[in-house]
Motif scaffolding. Structure first.
Motif, PDB file in Angstrom:
ATOM      1  N   ARG A 159       0.819  -1.215   0.000  1.00 32.11           N
ATOM      2  CA  ARG A 159       0.000   0.000   0.000  1.00 32.11           C
ATOM      3  C   ARG A 159       0.851   1.262   0.000  1.00 32.11           C
ATOM      4  N   LYS A 160       2.044   1.191   0.566  1.00 32.33           N
ATOM      5  CA  LYS A 160       2.927   2.365   0.578  1.00 32.33           C
ATOM      6  C   LYS A 160       3.640   2.566  -0.751  1.00 32.33           C
ATOM      7  N   GLY A 161       3.545   1.606  -1.642  1.00 35.64           N
ATOM      8  CA  GLY A 161       4.146   1.760  -2.962  1.00 35.64           C
ATOM      9  C   GLY A 161       5.649   1.564  -3.003  1.00 35.64           C
ATOM     10  N   THR A 162       6.212   0.919  -1.992  1.00 35.25           N
ATOM     11  CA  THR A 162       7.672   0.743  -1.936  1.00 35.25           C
ATOM     12  C   THR A 162       8.189  -0.064  -3.125  1.00 35.25           C
ATOM     13  N   LEU A 163       7.557  -1.195  -3.406  1.00 31.35           N
ATOM     14  CA  LEU A 163       8.019  -2.029  -4.515  1.00 31.35           C
ATOM     15  C   LEU A 163       7.587  -1.462  -5.859  1.00 31.35           C
ATOM     16  N   TRP A 164       6.460  -0.794  -5.890  1.00 34.01           N
ATOM     17  CA  TRP A 164       6.042  -0.161  -7.149  1.00 34.01           C
ATOM     18  C   TRP A 164       7.093   0.867  -7.574  1.00 34.01           C
ATOM     19  N   LYS A 165       7.609   1.637  -6.618  1.00 33.16           N
ATOM     20  CA  LYS A 165       8.642   2.630  -6.936  1.00 33.16           C
ATOM     21  C   LYS A 165       9.962   1.948  -7.279  1.00 33.16           C
TER      22      LYS A 165
END
Length: 205
Positions: A159-165
């Motif tokens: 949900r924090k987008g760590t892996l997306w980034k």
């Protein structure tokens, strides 16, 4: 000097003949079973065999463990799954890996979910597929997993987008395919047929 009564040369002849016959029998027997030990005749026992049949070796109960595969930079990340379990991507080193970036409200993700649910268990040990859920609430993510029977594969709560980034993912649904050497060989959209073909090819490589 008096001669022994009844101990004439003729009296010893039968005994000598008997002993000679026994020795001959022992020698004949020895010729079928092996070499006669030097004391076999004197001891009056059958000759022991010079060798015994080899005992078959017991099958190996295990093989030496292979050296761990080097961990590429692409798999040096951790996370927490939607079920609360710790996830460590380094354990996937040495195998091709598919990362599926999806959102719970995404209609395209929903259309791909059926294919992912079908092939993920089949290739669990050869080409692991890992979901990376983002851009939504955890409750909606869990409902998505339940609706499409995706619980048999790891689903990372991002949900924090760590892996997306980390993987520069800016939209959904995106598949990031990493080969066994850690190189990204595909990043982008795949329909169900293309995804199945790629995963099957990686499993057979």
């Amino acid at each position: 000097m008096r001669k022994p009564i009844g101990r004439t040369a003729a009296a010893y002849a039968p005994r000598a003949a008997i002993m000679g016959a026994l020795v001959a029998a022992l020698l004949a027997t020895a010729s079928c079973t092996g070499t006669v030990p030097p004391d076999a005749t004197a001891a009056g026992t059958a000759p022991a065999p010079t060798s015994s049949p080899a005992t078959p070796a017991a099958p190996a109960t295990g093989s030496p463990s292979a050296a761990p595969a080097p961990v590429p930079d692409t798999l040096r990340f951790t996370g927490t799954t939607l079920t609360g379990s710790a996830f460590d991507a380094t354990r996937l080193a040495g195998r091709p890996v598919v990362l599926w970036f999806w959102a719970p409200w995404c209609a395209t993700c929903a259309s791909q979910a059926w294919t992912v649910a079908e092939i993920a268990p089949r290739y669990r040990d050869t080409v692991p597929i890992v979901g990376v859920a983002g851009l939504g609430e955890q409750r909606d993510m869990k409902n998505f997993v339940s609706e499409f029977d995706l619980g048999d594969m790891p689903q990372i709560d991002d949900r924090k987008g760590t892996l997306w980034k980390r993987f520069t993912v800016t939209e959904q649904s995106i598949f990031v395919i990493i080969d066994r050497d850690g190189r990204i060989v595909h990043q982008g959209f795949l329909d169900g047929e293309s995804l199945t073909a790629r995963v099957a090819a990686l499993a057979g490589a």
